[in-house]
Design an enzyme around this catalytic site. Structure first.
Site, PDB file in Angstrom:
ATOM      1  N   HIS A 183      20.048   1.612  31.287  1.00  0.00           N
ATOM      2  CA  HIS A 183      18.583   1.548  31.335  1.00  0.00           C
ATOM      3  C   HIS A 183      17.998   2.431  30.235  1.00  0.00           C
ATOM      4  O   HIS A 183      18.629   3.401  29.795  1.00  0.00           O
ATOM      5  CB  HIS A 183      18.073   2.021  32.696  1.00  0.00           C
ATOM      6  CG  HIS A 183      18.428   1.115  33.834  1.00  0.00           C
ATOM      7  ND1 HIS A 183      17.710  -0.024  34.131  1.00  0.00           N
ATOM      8  CD2 HIS A 183      19.431   1.180  34.756  1.00  0.00           C
ATOM      9  CE1 HIS A 183      18.247  -0.629  35.186  1.00  0.00           C
ATOM     10  NE2 HIS A 183      19.294   0.078  35.586  1.00  0.00           N
ATOM     11  N   TYR A 200      16.976   3.525  24.258  1.00  0.00           N
ATOM     12  CA  TYR A 200      18.199   3.350  25.048  1.00  0.00           C
ATOM     13  C   TYR A 200      19.348   4.117  24.395  1.00  0.00           C
ATOM     14  O   TYR A 200      19.456   4.154  23.166  1.00  0.00           O
ATOM     15  CB  TYR A 200      18.603   1.877  25.114  1.00  0.00           C
ATOM     16  CG  TYR A 200      17.628   0.951  25.788  1.00  0.00           C
ATOM     17  CD1 TYR A 200      17.838   0.516  27.094  1.00  0.00           C
ATOM     18  CD2 TYR A 200      16.504   0.476  25.108  1.00  0.00           C
ATOM     19  CE1 TYR A 200      16.952  -0.363  27.717  1.00  0.00           C
ATOM     20  CE2 TYR A 200      15.617  -0.400  25.712  1.00  0.00           C
ATOM     21  CZ  TYR A 200      15.847  -0.818  27.012  1.00  0.00           C
ATOM     22  OH  TYR A 200      14.958  -1.690  27.621  1.00  0.00           O
ATOM     23  N   LYS A 213      11.765   7.043  33.709  1.00  0.00           N
ATOM     24  CA  LYS A 213      11.931   7.350  32.296  1.00  0.00           C
ATOM     25  C   LYS A 213      11.273   8.687  31.989  1.00  0.00           C
ATOM     26  O   LYS A 213      10.291   9.060  32.625  1.00  0.00           O
ATOM     27  CB  LYS A 213      11.314   6.257  31.414  1.00  0.00           C
ATOM     28  CG  LYS A 213      11.862   4.878  31.696  1.00  0.00           C
ATOM     29  CD  LYS A 213      11.292   3.856  30.766  1.00  0.00           C
ATOM     30  CE  LYS A 213      11.566   2.455  31.288  1.00  0.00           C
ATOM     31  NZ  LYS A 213      12.935   2.228  31.728  1.00  0.00           N
TER      32      LYS A 213
END
Length: 242
Positions: A156, A148, A193
């Site tokens: 997020h 993070y 991600k």
């Protein structure tokens, strides 16, 4: 893939309270309070006062443990987190079952016995932490860590982190075959991600002591899924000869 902030003003709050400063305050507070942790299997337990509890939460070290005590808060640290606070930041002492303080070498031997891949995992953890990334377990996504930009309540996780060890016989055994790469990249894409692969090489230094870790090298690679639509020709330009 850039950071995805949670709500209006989250980025401003993060910039006003940098993670490096939070960790600096945590380090000073733990040193002043002469904090110590207790080895418990594959984790370390630490009891702290309200100030340290708040800083541990804000710096994202460990997880709170519910107890009946009202004047102290217990936290459970992973071995990587505990060793980072003890060995790298030098703000935490760790005791064994006999209540005697462990040396760095004794801790290293204990943790490598508990987890054969601990040297590589700790190197990856420390590599990201020293760059002020917040590092948490990535087991829910099938990866080693998630990283993070700041506290998870504000943003997020940006990277799903996989640790790749040197040689085909590496015990971690990640991304050795194409199907593993393909599945991991697709999974990371589905949860927004980027896949960050950290290639850890011991450079021939072994893992006999914690000092060896400083000699390991880390190669960072971001792996992304190639999409044909991103590479199609712009036909309007092609017709115009541009």
């Amino acid at each position: 893939m850039g950071p995805r902030w949670k709500g209006k003003g989250a980025e401003v709050r993060a910039q006003a309270d940098p993670m490096s400063e939070i960790i600096s305050r945590l380090k000073s507070s733990l040193i002043e309070s002469n904090a110590h942790g207790l080895l418990s299997g594959c984790s370390v337990l630490i009891a702290v006062e309200a100030v340290q509890s708040d800083l541990l939460n804000r710096a994202c070290f460990g997880r709170p443990v519910v107890t009946a005590e009202k004047d102290r808060q217990w936290f459970q640290l992973s071995m990587e987190e505990a060793f980072y606070l003890c060995y790298t930041l030098k703000c935490l002492r760790i005791h064994g079952g006999d209540n005697c303080q462990k040396t760095d070498e004794e801790l290293w031997e204990y943790m490598t016995d508990k987890k054969s891949t601990f040297p590589e995992f700790f190197k990856a953890y420390a590599h990201l932490r020293t760059k002020n990334w917040v590092v948490r377990s990535g087991s829910q996504y099938g990866v080693e860590y998630v990283a993070y930009r700041h506290h998870p309540s504000l943003v997020h996780s940006e990277y799903a982190v996989v640790i790749s060890t040197e040689g085909d016989s590496g015990e971690n055994g990640r991304l050795r075959v194409w199907s593993d790469v393909h599945c991991t990249v697709r999974l990371c894409g589905s949860v927004a991600k980027a896949l960050l692969v950290l290639n850890i090489s011991k450079c021939g230094h072994g893992d006999a002591s914690p000092s060896c870790v400083t000699l390991y090298s880390v190669e960072e690679r971001v792996v992304a899924r190639w999409s044909p639509k991103d590479c199609r020709e712009d036909h309007s330009n092609a017709v115009n000869g541009d």
